[in-house]
Design a protein around this motif. Structure first.
Motif, PDB file in Angstrom:
ATOM      1  N   ASP A 190      93.609  -4.539 -27.793  1.00 35.33           N
ATOM      2  CA  ASP A 190      93.132  -3.181 -28.031  1.00 35.33           C
ATOM      3  C   ASP A 190      93.756  -2.151 -27.077  1.00 35.33           C
ATOM      4  O   ASP A 190      93.051  -1.379 -26.420  1.00 35.33           O
TER       5      ASP A 190
ATOM      6  N   LYS B 109      95.899   0.182 -35.850  1.00 37.64           N
ATOM      7  CA  LYS B 109      94.517   0.661 -35.838  1.00 37.64           C
ATOM      8  C   LYS B 109      94.362   1.936 -36.673  1.00 37.64           C
ATOM      9  O   LYS B 109      93.373   2.106 -37.392  1.00 37.64           O
TER      10      LYS B 109
ATOM     11  N   THR C 261      93.044  -5.377 -32.327  1.00 39.68           N
ATOM     12  CA  THR C 261      94.457  -5.764 -32.369  1.00 39.68           C
ATOM     13  C   THR C 261      94.799  -6.528 -31.103  1.00 39.68           C
ATOM     14  O   THR C 261      94.249  -6.262 -30.036  1.00 39.68           O
TER      15      THR C 261
END
Lengths: 441, 472
Positions: free
Chosen positions: B38, B142, B151
């Motif tokens: 992320d 995203k 992710t």
């Protein structure tokens, strides 16, 4: 490498804590082909990996030349690696902790090269003489390794553990008309001079010949038994679901299932790095955390998440002593160690009788690709034999078995008694399931 | 790396034994992996792999030793162990010719111009800038859809220097540089949670991302995850299958490529042993293994035995033209090496391996592949697979698949596996389109895990067993 000097210099360069992990491996292997020695390999490798904590963040590096002359360059790189970490997860090294140490029950006697050559030559001859359909011994190999791992860190941790193994591997090909089948077998050998070569050869030959004349099955739903090796290989791939790392990241299929029933009540899973029946007993994990026995799944209920120090800190709990490296070049990750599905009462033959009619799967292929670790859906090439009226009827080949692993593990009819550790650190007995989708013709 | 004089001394010592050939492989590899979750750096790891392997031949017997201790104190005893091991009497009697007169080895360095130049050396770029490349891919994933909830990314950079010297007097070096991004996107809708990935790479530096942008990689991973959200169970049974290009070539890699490696062929352990000049595939199939493609993932200047990489035509119009051969198996087969000796690193003895292996472009249009299929499977993206070269039985996973109904692509399906026999599948390819491209993978075999490209244009196989999850 002057370890004390590295630890001192690390502090001067802004590294809070430093761990030096060393693994010395000496190995020898000899293979036989077509009546003579085919290859001989010998090695000695000292690998080092460094782990640094910089501002609560972790950096790792593996090296094969840990020269004191490169100390500053390497430590500076580690400091840079640590500083770039932006994840909020904290990391720490471990201070020394006491544990009751155990030793593997294996007693290895190192054979001479001459004895190894004789044994491999005998394996080849015996296999070829076993049945005329055995047309080639594709591999006859001896491998041995002795290793020492040492962990030293700036918190005063000093650990040394030794390991060893000796294995014999044989593979053969059998032909019947145009059909060719292959099989292989691996055994741990404590003392080659008393090792029963005849039963080793007989087991391999019988399994191999049993594969000949195999046919496919009509596509459909069948009762299945996953024989112990197939069950073990599938369970090994799926075991990452219990990893604290996968659970913290929210990508484990059991991420929110702790305390809940995830498998049939017939399934209990135990992880015990100190199990002395296994080949590789670990009193400490690769961070120096003492290991212990844990029930991961108890009668179907998910009871323990496996953790390393880092994943435990992120989850606000204690490490379970499952921070292991694949080898010194690999980072510490959460791994089961000497993990098993607790065996039941029935032999494989009794499981077949109980099944009545269905498929016994002895081999699974494509495990690295045919499984979705997030959904646990899988579809895998498999082979084995068909059982009718509780008895082996004919060989089965070129079919696939497909199911959702979590669903499958809820539909257990019985767990077998045939658990065998051999060289493995994950082992399962054979298991009878209510059914799975088999695809053939 | 050792000096020329030192290597001459070691090789001469090797040759003062019953062996007839000696080789030293030296390696110094640095690699770096940045892992993200992320758009945050989870870790940045580095490895230095460095050591040497010594190999002696006596006829078709080989002995191999390796160490990472680069001193005479470690290397000389290793060489002596190998000399002793090869000196022992041949088991089937003394079939060896009288040992040739042992002359000291004199090395001559072979110079050449690299086919795989590097523009941006990853070692000169700060970690932060490299991490930013992965963040760009994660961000693109995203932002492509609100259902993308997570992710993970990885950036791998490798620089490997090798030097090979042998008793024939050859001394040659190579530098291999590789860059790869691996991105996974996780999509969630209701209780359904699916992952999709993209993992492109090349034999070059960070200039790789000038051609393939991180955004493209992120979007592709997200697209793949989102498609799976609406995937249904896959039907089972034998049916026609259209396999699309790029990583779809894993079918050829598994079903045929491994069985054309001399490792199996030389010992008569391959379904294609003894089939040179014979038809082993449908006439619409031609295939190459080309280790010379500039800056490709599976390319090298030289193989790991010091021979120049080659472009090998394996199959022409269905007829088997060539195997992939390393030096030792070349001896067994009475053929020259094709420059195919590869290994993961100095801890492995090399054997014959693939490089960039692909089915050549054909003449059929992509659309025509679907014509006349009442019910079949369209495998748009393949996962990995494996093969038993001796029986030819292979399997591989379909990562992104769709049902074909009445000549048209219908809904996406999940959990499909394709299984079959390599020899049979090659004969059952009945259409080959022209959209050839390649995809990157790591190939595992006896000499370890090595980077290889697979590739093909979209092909149609008239019948293949599909293992699905639907109960019918």
């Amino acid at each position: 490498m002057n370890k004390e000097r590295w630890i001192e210099r690390a502090k001067e360069l802004g590294i809070d804590e430093l761990e030096i992990y060393e693994q010395l491996t000496e190995s020898r292997s000899l293979s036989w082909f077509g009546g003579k020695m085919d290859s001989f390999t010998t090695s000695r490798v000292l690998g080092t990996s460094l782990r640094a904590i910089v501002g609560g963040k972790q950096a790792e590096m593996a090296l094969e030349q840990a020269d004191d002359a490169q100390m500053d360059e390497i430590l500076s790189s580690l400091a840079e690696q640590g500083r770039i970490v932006s994840s909020s997860d904290p990391a720490a090294l471990r201070a020394p902790e006491k544990t009751d140490e155990v030793k593997s029950r294996k007693n290895f006697v190192k054979p001479s090269v001459e004895a190894i050559r004789e044994a491999l030559a005998a394996v080849e001859q015996k296999l070829l003489a076993f049945d005329e359909r055995i047309v080639q011994v594709t591999a006859a190999e001896w491998s041995e390794e002795a290793n020492v791992r040492r962990i030293t860190n700036s918190l005063g941790l000093r650990i040394e553990e030794k390991g060893m193994y000796q294995i014999i591997v044989a593979g053969a090909a059998a032909r019947q008309g145009e059909e060719i089948k292959t099989d292989y077998k691996v055994k741990v050998v404590e003392d080659l001079s008393t090792f029963d070569l005849d039963s080793f050869v007989k087991e391999l030959a019988e399994n191999l010949l049993g594969k000949l004349g195999g046919r496919t099955l009509p596509t459909g739903q069948y009762k299945i038994i996953l024989e112990k090796d197939a069950m073990t290989s599938l369970f090994a791939v799926m075991s990452s679901m219990f990893s604290g790392d996968m659970i913290n990241k929210g990508i484990s299929p059991v991420r929110d299932k702790l305390g809940q029933k995830i498998f049939s009540e017939r399934i209990t899973v135990v992880d015990d790095p100190k199990n002395t029946d296994t080949l590789d007993v670990a009193n400490y994990d690769d961070e120096g955390c003492p290991t212990r026995k844990k029930l991961i799944v108890e009668n179907g209920v998910f009871t323990t998440v496996l953790h390393s120090t880092k994943t435990a800190m992120a989850a606000g709990t204690e490490s379970t002593g499952n921070g292991f490296k694949g080898d010194y070049t690999a980072p510490v990750t959460v791994r089961p160690k000497n993990c098993m599905i607790v065996p039941g009462e029935k032999s494989l033959e009794e499981l077949c009788e109980e099944m009545g009619e269905g498929l016994v799967i002895t081999d699974l292929a494509g495990l690295h690709a045919g499984i979705d670790p997030v959904t646990t859906d899988f579809s895998l090439q498999c082979s084995g034999y068909f059982v009718k009226d509780g008895k082996k009827a004919f060989g089965v080949t070129l079919v696939t078995v497909a199911a959702n692993y979590l669903e499958l593990m809820k539909n257990v009819v019985a767990v077998g008694s045939d658990l065998e550790w051999s060289y493995r650190s994950i082992a399962c007995p054979s298991v009878l399931f209510t059914g799975a989708a088999i695809s053939g013709e | 790396m050792q000096t020329k004089e030192k290597l001459e001394q070691y090789l001469s010592r090797c040759m003062d034994s019953a062996c007839d050939f000696a080789e030293i492989f030296e390696e110094f590899e640095e690699n770096e992996m940045i892992s993200t979750l992320d758009q945050k750096v989870e870790k940045a790891e580095r490895q230095i792999i460095s050591g040497l392997g010594v190999r002696l031949y006596r006829g078709v017997q080989s002995v191999y030793g390796y160490t990472n201790e680069m001193t005479d104190e470690a290397i000389l005893p290793l060489i002596d162990d190998l000399r002793a091991a090869i000196a022992e009497k041949a088991e089937d009697g003394a079939e060896d010719a009288a040992p040739a007169e042992k002359k000291p080895v004199v090395l001559t360095r072979v110079e050449y111009e690299t086919r795989h130049p590097v523009k941006t050396d990853y070692r000169k770029v700060p970690l932060q800038e490299k991490a930013a490349l992965v963040f760009r891919a994660e961000k693109a994933a995203k932002e492509s859809d609100e259902r993308i909830v997570k992710t993970t990314g990885k950036l791998l950079n490798v620089r490997e220097e090798v030097q090979v010297s042998n008793s024939e007097g050859r001394l040659i070096s190579d530098v291999r540089v590789r860059t790869r991004m691996m991105l996974d996107a996780y999509a969630k809708e209701g209780n359904i949670f699916m992952s999709g990935g993209d993992r492109p790479g090349g034999g070059m530096g960070l200039e790789f991302f000038e051609k393939t942008t991180p955004e493209e990689i992120g979007k592709e991973a997200a697209r793949s995850a989102l498609v799976k959200l609406r995937a249904k169970d896959c039907p089972s049974g034998r049916m026609p299958v259209v396999i699309d290009n790029a990583f779809g070539g894993v079918i050829f890699h598994e079903a045929c490529g491994h069985a054309l490696e001399a490792t199996g062929v030389a010992k008569n352990q391959s379904v294609f042993a003894g089939k040179k000049g014979q038809q082993i595939a449908a006439p619409c199939v031609s295939a190459m293994d080309d280790g010379t493609i500039p800056n490709a993932w599976g390319s090298q200047n030289i193989d790991d035995e010091g021979n120049f990489q080659q472009s090998r035509l394996l199959i022409k119009d269905g007829i088997l033209q060539s195997y992939m051969i390393d030096r030792l198996n070349g001896r067994r087969m009475g053929e020259a090496s094709t420059g195919s000796g590869r290994r993961q690193n100095y801890k492995y003895e090399p054997t014959s391996r693939m490089s960039n292996t692909f089915i050549c472009a054909g003449k059929d249009s992509f659309e025509s592949l679907f014509e006349g299929i009442e019910k079949g499977l369209y495998a748009k993206k393949m996962g990995g697979g494996s093969v038993n070269p001796q029986t030819g039985e292979f399997n591989f996973a379909v990562d992104e698949g769709y049902l074909i109904e009445n000549g048209k692509i219908s809904y996406p399906v999940k959990g499909a596996a394709l299984i079959g026999n390599g020899a049979e599948i090659l004969m059952n390819i009945d259409k080959v389109s022209s959209n050839l491209s390649r995809g990157q993978g790591m190939c595992g075999s006896m000499s370890g895990s090595i980077p290889t490209d697979v590739g093909q244009p979209a092909i149609r196989v008239s019948a293949i067993t599909v293992g699905g999850t639907a109960n019918e």
